[in-house]
Motif scaffolding. Structure first.
Motif: not given
Length: 515
Positions: A111-114, A204-210, A242-250, A300-307
């Motif tokens: 979640s990108f730290g703070s 990629e989204i579905r697999e990353l969420i899982e 690995v998941a962080r890199v994939k999510y950040d790119s997506m 923004i990236k962290a909030f979307i990931l939270d949801l």
């Protein structure tokens, strides 16, 4: 003689000082008395006592040691609250002292730290994001604007079940279909993507969420045992990197597409769409130079990931538990059908606007949340020393409130292990609030750090369940009297031990209604 006298005075003075010291130590220990605790082992603390299903383990320990116990998870001091009265002290009386959440290594990194809202400390950023979440991002106006998304996705879910039924499919994996539904629904509302589409981004989204849901809920030795802090013994750190890199790119790719989209927007809508999704609203807030907090790209990236993480599995699992209970309690299922047929009829499908007129359906959802809360344990961390139930709770102590156990407490619930939605109709509990105002019923937490997405979750769960009840009968195998296994599985969101499987049998002529 004078020397002897001085010697005796010195001895008496030393004894007096020693007595004062011992008395102060004794009083200090009594004043700083910790809650009861089982036998603790070196290094691992009480890890040897913790089973794979944490809320069940906590319940067993509390049955032996009381409603407030003190344990060490590795080297991390923790307290477990398992009664209404103790939970109220933590979450209401001393709420400000317990308004922060502990952050694991996986959560911090993913979640990108703070930048994360859900796990951020109680302060200006958290207050700002809470305010805009309730007013802009997940408020009534936004949910109303995106109602068509929820309707379309639930209808598509019903079509899928109808197709499988017409194909003679037996034992449909309802768990998988519900996860697909909530994934599609949340990703469309947040960033206009469907996880089930057969393109690379959606897969990629579905697999990353899982992957991220699993990683954030997985027990990591490095978080709890100080000797393991710098080692990745379970390989978890490598996986979340690995998941962080994939999510950040997506997400970076999707944000750039949204930024291009913003150029063509008009008012609340934009080309080819009816309303802004949550990501567009976040970008608007980020561009507001007058906002008290400047949202960064990481925010923004962290909030979307939270949801994505919080909004997909919890709603699907709640519907799954409700269906399992209804199959095992046919009288309740028939009563719910009668209510829906009377209020809605059989010529149209249930809408979100119908839910307030379906009190028995609401009671079924409440009873499901009582027995099977999607968040069975509330987790907090103390910011300062305080006293709870006469016991001293030091700062930096991790708090676990056992919501699952509280919902089954016989002191507050009659026949607590029985699935009985009528308790919310006939016993004066119809107005019992799910939002944490009543401390014997905390399915969405309580207070400032209660679930921000409660309204959305209720809309999804209640409407999906109502449509399933209205549209299908549920056949379990070949035995018409078969019962569903109700064992719980491992995980932070209270999954079932065995995914729900049944054959959906249409009870309405659905094709004209769905088309």
């Amino acid at each position: 003689m004078a020397d002897l006298k001085n010697y005796m005075i010195g001895i008496l003075f030393s004894l007096l000082l020693t007595s004062i010291f011992l008395l102060r130590t004794l009083l200090s220990r009594r004043a700083h008395r910790l809650p009861p605790s089982p036998l603790r082992l070196p290094i691992i603390g009480h890890l040897h006592l913790l089973g794979p299903i944490l809320h069940q383990t906590f319940h067993k320990l509390s049955s032996t040691y009381g409603p407030l116990i003190h344990i060490y998870v590795g080297s991390v001091p923790c307290v477990v609250a398992s009664s209404v009265e103790i939970a109220k002290e933590f979450l209401k009386t001393h709420e400000l002292s317990f308004s922060s959440r502990p952050v694991s290594a996986a959560v911090h990194y993913l979640s990108f730290g703070s930048a994360d809202f859900f796990f951020s400390s109680y302060g200006p950023y958290w207050k700002f994001m809470k305010k805009v979440s309730m007013s802009e991002l997940l408020g009534g106006r936004t949910l109303e604007q995106l109602q068509h998304v929820r309707r379309e996705e639930i209808h598509q879910f019903l079509r899928t079940l109808l197709i499988k039924s017409n194909e003679g499919k037996e034992g449909v994996n309802v768990h998988a279909e519900l996860i697909r539904l909530t994934n599609n629904l949340i990703t469309r509302m947040t960033m206009n993507r469907r996880c089930s589409e057969l393109d690379n981004d959606a897969v990629e989204i579905r697999e990353l969420i899982e992957e991220i849901v699993e990683l954030t809920g997985k027990f990591n030795l490095s978080d709890f045992i100080w000797l393991c802090k710098n080692f990745d013994l379970q390989g978890i750190r490598k996986r979340f990197e690995v998941a962080r890199v994939k999510y950040d790119s997506m997400i970076e790719k999707i944000i750039k597409e949204h930024e291009e989209d913003k150029k063509s927007m008009r008012g609340d809508g934009y080309l080819g769409r009816e309303a802004k999704d949550v990501l567009h609203k976040l970008l608007d807030i980020s561009d507001d130079n007058d906002a008290p907090i400047k949202l960064t790209r990481e925010h923004i990236k962290a909030f979307i990931l939270d949801l994505l993480v919080a909004g997909t599995h919890t709603s699907a699992i709640t519907v799954e538990w409700a269906l399992a209970q209804l199959i095992n309690n046919q009288d309740v299922l028939e009563k719910a059908r009668e209510e829906i047929d009377k209020i809605v009829g059989k010529r149209r499908l249930v809408e979100e606007s119908d839910i307030p007129n379906l009190p028995y359906l609401q009671a079924i959802v409440k009873e499901t949340l009582r027995l099977h809360p999607a968040g069975p344990v509330i987790i907090r961390e103390s910011a300062e020393d305080c006293t709870i139930g006469g016991y001293h709770i030091p700062a930096k102590t991790r708090l676990f409130v056992n919501v699952w156990a509280i919902g089954r407490d016989p002191q507050h619930w009659e026949n607590p292990f029985e699935f009985n939605p009528d308790r919310f109709i006939d016993n004066g509990l119809s107005k019992l609030d799910v939002r944490g105002q009543h401390f014997h019923f905390l399915p969405f937490g309580s207070g400032r750090r209660g679930c921000t997405g409660t309204t959305l979750a209720l809309q999804v769960v209640q409407t999906t369940l109502a449509m399933l009840i209205q549209c299908f009968d549920f056949k379990i195998g070949d035995d018409t009297n078969a019962k569903v296994d109700m064992k719980e599985g491992e995980g932070v969101t209270l999954p079932r031990a065995h995914p729900l499987n049944f054959t959906p049998i249409p009870r309405l002529d659905l094709l004209p209604i769905l088309n």
